[in-house]
Design a protein around this motif. Structure first.
Motif, mmCIF file in Angstrom:
data_model
loop_
_atom_site.group_PDB
_atom_site.id
_atom_site.type_symbol
_atom_site.label_atom_id
_atom_site.label_comp_id
_atom_site.label_asym_id
_atom_site.label_seq_id
_atom_site.Cartn_x
_atom_site.Cartn_y
_atom_site.Cartn_z
ATOM 1 N N SER A 19 0.886 -1.287 0.058
ATOM 2 C CA SER A 19 0.068 -0.022 0.096
ATOM 3 C C SER A 19 0.766 1.187 -0.086
ATOM 4 N N THR A 49 6.746 3.341 2.914
ATOM 5 C CA THR A 49 7.859 4.341 3.089
ATOM 6 C C THR A 49 7.159 5.562 2.161
ATOM 7 N N SER A 53 7.506 9.550 3.441
ATOM 8 C CA SER A 53 8.455 10.477 2.703
ATOM 9 C C SER A 53 8.132 11.893 2.227
ATOM 10 N N GLY A 55 7.054 12.879 -0.612
ATOM 11 C CA GLY A 55 5.943 12.830 -1.459
ATOM 12 C C GLY A 55 6.097 13.641 -2.719
ATOM 13 N N SER A 276 5.493 -3.994 -3.344
ATOM 14 C CA SER A 276 5.981 -4.209 -1.950
ATOM 15 C C SER A 276 7.120 -3.709 -1.523
ATOM 16 N N GLY A 277 7.494 -2.726 -2.475
ATOM 17 C CA GLY A 277 8.873 -1.996 -1.987
ATOM 18 C C GLY A 277 9.866 -2.774 -2.229
ATOM 19 N N ASN A 306 9.739 -3.948 4.349
ATOM 20 C CA ASN A 306 10.042 -4.127 2.829
ATOM 21 C C ASN A 306 11.390 -5.143 2.933
ATOM 22 N N ASP A 309 9.818 -9.698 -0.383
ATOM 23 C CA ASP A 309 9.019 -10.638 -0.254
ATOM 24 C C ASP A 309 8.521 -11.014 -1.545
ATOM 25 N N GLY A 554 7.509 9.249 -8.699
ATOM 26 C CA GLY A 554 6.876 9.516 -9.790
ATOM 27 C C GLY A 554 6.825 8.278 -10.485
HETATM 28 P P1 FAD Z 1 6.798 1.592 -0.116
HETATM 29 O O1 FAD Z 1 5.970 2.833 -0.311
HETATM 30 O O2 FAD Z 1 7.556 1.224 1.104
HETATM 31 O O3 FAD Z 1 5.389 0.557 0.145
HETATM 32 C C1 FAD Z 1 5.596 -0.821 0.077
HETATM 33 C C2 FAD Z 1 4.357 -1.412 0.905
HETATM 34 O O4 FAD Z 1 4.360 -2.808 0.738
HETATM 35 C C3 FAD Z 1 4.626 -1.104 2.286
HETATM 36 O O5 FAD Z 1 3.695 -0.515 2.993
HETATM 37 C C4 FAD Z 1 5.010 -2.647 2.953
HETATM 38 O O6 FAD Z 1 4.425 -2.735 4.172
HETATM 39 C C5 FAD Z 1 4.368 -3.410 2.021
HETATM 40 N N1 FAD Z 1 4.686 -4.772 1.926
HETATM 41 C C6 FAD Z 1 6.011 -5.100 1.936
HETATM 42 N N2 FAD Z 1 6.104 -6.632 1.916
HETATM 43 C C7 FAD Z 1 4.750 -7.098 1.695
HETATM 44 C C8 FAD Z 1 4.012 -8.159 1.588
HETATM 45 N N3 FAD Z 1 5.035 -9.445 1.504
HETATM 46 N N4 FAD Z 1 2.652 -8.257 1.416
HETATM 47 C C9 FAD Z 1 2.003 -7.077 1.471
HETATM 48 N N5 FAD Z 1 2.630 -5.987 1.498
HETATM 49 C C10 FAD Z 1 4.078 -6.049 1.719
HETATM 50 N N6 FAD Z 1 10.803 9.313 -3.101
HETATM 51 C C11 FAD Z 1 10.354 10.327 -3.930
HETATM 52 O O7 FAD Z 1 10.189 10.138 -5.184
HETATM 53 N N7 FAD Z 1 9.926 11.799 -3.466
HETATM 54 C C12 FAD Z 1 10.380 12.058 -2.175
HETATM 55 O O8 FAD Z 1 9.813 13.082 -1.857
HETATM 56 C C13 FAD Z 1 10.839 11.104 -1.325
HETATM 57 N N8 FAD Z 1 10.915 11.455 -0.202
HETATM 58 C C14 FAD Z 1 11.597 10.650 0.719
HETATM 59 C C15 FAD Z 1 11.739 10.965 2.202
HETATM 60 C C16 FAD Z 1 12.090 9.939 2.969
HETATM 61 C C17 FAD Z 1 12.424 10.433 4.516
HETATM 62 C C18 FAD Z 1 12.090 8.576 2.656
HETATM 63 C C19 FAD Z 1 12.744 7.393 3.819
HETATM 64 C C20 FAD Z 1 12.066 8.129 1.376
HETATM 65 C C21 FAD Z 1 11.712 9.201 0.518
HETATM 66 N N9 FAD Z 1 11.431 8.858 -0.897
HETATM 67 C C22 FAD Z 1 11.012 10.009 -1.847
HETATM 68 C C23 FAD Z 1 11.569 7.543 -1.501
HETATM 69 C C24 FAD Z 1 10.193 6.930 -1.583
HETATM 70 O O9 FAD Z 1 9.530 7.090 -0.365
HETATM 71 C C25 FAD Z 1 10.410 5.384 -1.870
HETATM 72 O O10 FAD Z 1 11.149 5.041 -2.742
HETATM 73 C C26 FAD Z 1 9.012 4.700 -2.294
HETATM 74 O O11 FAD Z 1 7.819 5.106 -1.057
HETATM 75 C C27 FAD Z 1 9.062 3.420 -2.332
HETATM 76 O O12 FAD Z 1 7.454 3.032 -2.990
HETATM 77 P P2 FAD Z 1 7.315 1.757 -3.075
HETATM 78 O O13 FAD Z 1 5.799 1.748 -3.266
HETATM 79 O O14 FAD Z 1 8.174 0.936 -3.782
HETATM 80 O O15 FAD Z 1 7.438 1.084 -1.641
#
Ligand code: FAD
Length: 571
Positions: A19, A49, A53, A55, A276-277, A306, A309, A554
């Motif tokens: 999510s 994450t 972040s 955002g 899922s990151g 993350n 998985d 993005g």
């Molecule tokens: P996530 O947002 O981490 O979402 C993955 C989700 O999958 C999590 O909720 C996790 O619990 C879930 N999950 C994991 N394993 C499983 C499973 N087995 N089954 C079901 N669910 C699972 N990036 C930008 O582009 N702009 C920014 O301004 C920016 N600022 C940042 C500031 C900070 C302080 C940090 C830490 C990061 C920032 N980033 C930014 C980086 C960005 O937040 C991440 O790269 C991005 O959120 C990754 O998105 P995602 O959907 O891949 O993972």
């Protein structure tokens, strides 16, 4: 887990796993295309994450910039991304991103509750490359009144204190930048934000929540997406981790999750979107793939979620991977009692702080983007064996005027207000540079020489070693009142201070290799039918680069839309 009974099989057109913002956007889009969709999340809170972040999203040719009179063009964007990424990513994927990114931002604007504004002065990260802009491609979330989430607000992953004014008040990235660069009117803006927060005490009392009613940055993004899901009644199942992808005849046809220790199958008629990151929270995968030394605890991402998985589950179906030795590097600082470290994104550029290795030597331009700075820490460590950790050094003048990690400027947070357990864990101090070097185990002669040299650079405004402050990106976080170079000031007034910087990250960059439709590719180079990956569980479309603020979210959201669009066309 695997011998737990199967209970209550379910069926949807699409299953989205995770999510974060990419997963939520994909779920919304799939729903709007007439598909039934469920979003399953491992944690007992949503947002990943993404919710902690900034955002920001990096969207070339977006409508907000156009409305503000900023100029961009598809040709300039293409030239810039290609120059940034090089040949580490297939041209079709880059083209798909450039084609869809602004449509994704329009979709957010028109069909969801998320509102963005252009961060007009936020430069691209590589200003010297062809097609780079001095501002306009990064979008910054507007504040979001999260009270419209009702009870669901309690399940929104709390924002990182780093992203809040005084650790508690919501502010946009544009406001934070105004305060950090001390631009005209910043004091008034800060006081007004504090007053507004105080005046909303009644809401906090009524709800029993201690947080700001407004969400900002990544929290605003995720809150807006969640509210949009609620508007459509899209189910979100928390505490429901993916265990396995169900495969039939080489196609992904569903997933197995666990709920309260019970294994449950969900059939996906059209396909599965993995969102899922990365694997940054998995120590053994880090050791397998990332450069050494490496530690889960250095990551700025939420603890324990993350763990790669989806990566492992898709590899069991023969999925290919790429860029596995890369993370979105960012130096981080550990704070006692906090479960994740804090990223040091901007403060390295403030005038009067330098970063040195154990030899007391600088090894990079402190003001450069966090990905490059983090990579430089690893490269220098390979050469010297003394850069992980590195040390940020500053003097009493800097301490009074500027923040560094969790330490607010001395004018707001004097030394006596620093929690006792932070001394010699987060912050070290001594009356002389030699004594400080002794305390942190850095070579004193090296440090003294480095500081003398840097103090000369501060006078002339020219950093002859790394050209700090030499481009528009560096200067974005400089202090506009410091001349001749807003990123350079002498280190001369005791007491002196040091903070430890680890080789951290804000997520991993490598993962499942995907094509231009976000389909996962197998070992023979063919898409695995029904299987899509977006965000950090896929290998980044940006390759080993970070073209501008928002280059992770993005693409995560844009490929979320692309995946949903492609799925909807499958019979
Ligand atoms: P996530 O947002 O981490 O979402 C993955 C989700 O999958 C999590 O909720 C996790 O619990 C879930 N999950 C994991 N394993 C499983 C499973 N087995 N089954 C079901 N669910 C699972 N990036 C930008 O582009 N702009 C920014 O301004 C920016 N600022 C940042 C500031 C900070 C302080 C940090 C830490 C990061 C920032 N980033 C930014 C980086 C960005 O937040 C991440 O790269 C991005 O959120 C990754 O998105 P995602 O959907 O891949 O993972």
């Amino acid at each position: 887990m695997t011998d737990a009974p199967h209970s209550g099989d379910a069926q949807f057109d699409v299953v989205v796993v995770g999510s974060g913002a990419g997963g939520m956007l994909a779920a919304l889009r799939a729903h709007d295309l007439g598909l039934s969709v469920v979003l399953v999340e491992k944690a007992d809170v949503y947002g990943g994450t993404s919710a902690i972040s900034g955002g920001g999203i990096w969207i070339p040719n977006n409508r907000h910039a156009k409305r503000s009179g900023l100029k961009d063009s598809p040709e300039a964007a293409k030239a810039y991304v290609e120059a940034s990424v090089g040949d580490s990513v297939e041209a079709e994927r880059i083209a798909a991103y450039l084609d869809a990114a602004s449509r994704m931002a329009d979709y957010l604007d028109e069909k969801t509750r998320v509102r963005y504004a252009v961060a007009a002065q936020y430069p691209d990260y590589y200003p010297s490359l062809p097609g780079a802009l001095a501002g306009g491609r990064t979008l910054d979330p507007e504040l979001f009144d999260a009270s419209v989430l009702g009870d669901e607000l309690k399940r929104l992953r709390p924002p990182s204190p780093t992203t809040l004014l005084m650790g508690k008040i919501a502010w946009t990235a544009r406001q934070a930048h105004k305060a950090m660069s001390k631009s005209f009117g910043w004091r008034f803006m800060v006081v007004w934000a504090m007053l507004k927060f105080r005046m909303d005490k009644a809401w906090r009392k009524k709800t029993g929540l201690r947080r700001d009613r407004y969400a900002a940055l990544g929290s605003a993004l995720v809150a807006g997406l969640r509210r949009s899901m609620m508007d459509r009644d899209i189910p979100l199942w928390l505490s429901s981790p993916l265990e396995r992808i169900i495969e039939e005849g080489g196609s992904a046809v569903g997933v197995e999750i666990t709920q309260s220790g019970v294994l449950r199958r969900i059939r996906a008629r059209k396909g599965v979107i993995l969102a899922s990151g990365g694997f940054e929270q998995n120590q053994s995968l880090r050791e397998q793939y990332l450069p050494a030394p490496t530690a889960v605890r250095w990551s700025a991402t939420p603890a324990g979620q993350n763990t790669g998985d989806s990566l492992v589950a898709a590899q069991a179906l023969g999925a290919r991977t790429a860029l596995m030795d890369w993370a979105w590097w960012c130096p981080t600082i550990g704070v006692p009692k906090e479960t994740s470290q804090r990223g040091v994104f901007a403060e390295r550029a403030f005038p009067g702080a330098i970063v040195v290795n154990g030899l007391g030597r600088r090894f990079a331009n402190e003001a450069e983007p966090y990905l490059e700075f983090g990579k430089a820490m690893y490269d220098d460590h390979q050469r010297t064996g003394k850069t992980l950790p590195a040390w940020v050094i500053f003097d009493a003048h800097f301490r009074f005027h500027y923040a560094m990690g969790p330490i607010m400027p001395g004018q707001i947070m004097p030394d006596r207000r620093i929690p006792q357990e932070w001394w010699d864990q987060v912050l070290w101090t001594a009356d002389s540079l030699d004594a400080l070097a002794g305390k942190i185990g850095v070579d004193p002669a090296g440090l003294r020489e480095t500081v003398d040299r840097m103090n000369r650079f501060a006078q002339t405004g020219k950093d002859l070693d790394f050209d700090r402050g030499g481009n528009v990106y560096d200067r974005y976080y400089g202090d506009v009142n410091v001349k001749p170079n807003p990123c350079l000031a002498p280190i001369q007034k005791g007491p002196f201070y040091a903070m430890r910087l680890d080789g951290g990250d804000i997520g991993t960059k490598g993962g499942l290799l995907t094509n231009a439709h976000a389909q996962v590719i197998n070992q023979s180079g063919q898409p695995i039918r029904g299987l899509y990956a977006i965000g950090n569980c896929s290998s980044s479309v940006m390759g080993t680069s970070y073209p501008g603020a928002g280059s992770t979210l993005g693409p995560a959201m844009t490929f979320g839309m692309i995946a949903a669009d492609h799925l909807s066309q499958q019979v």
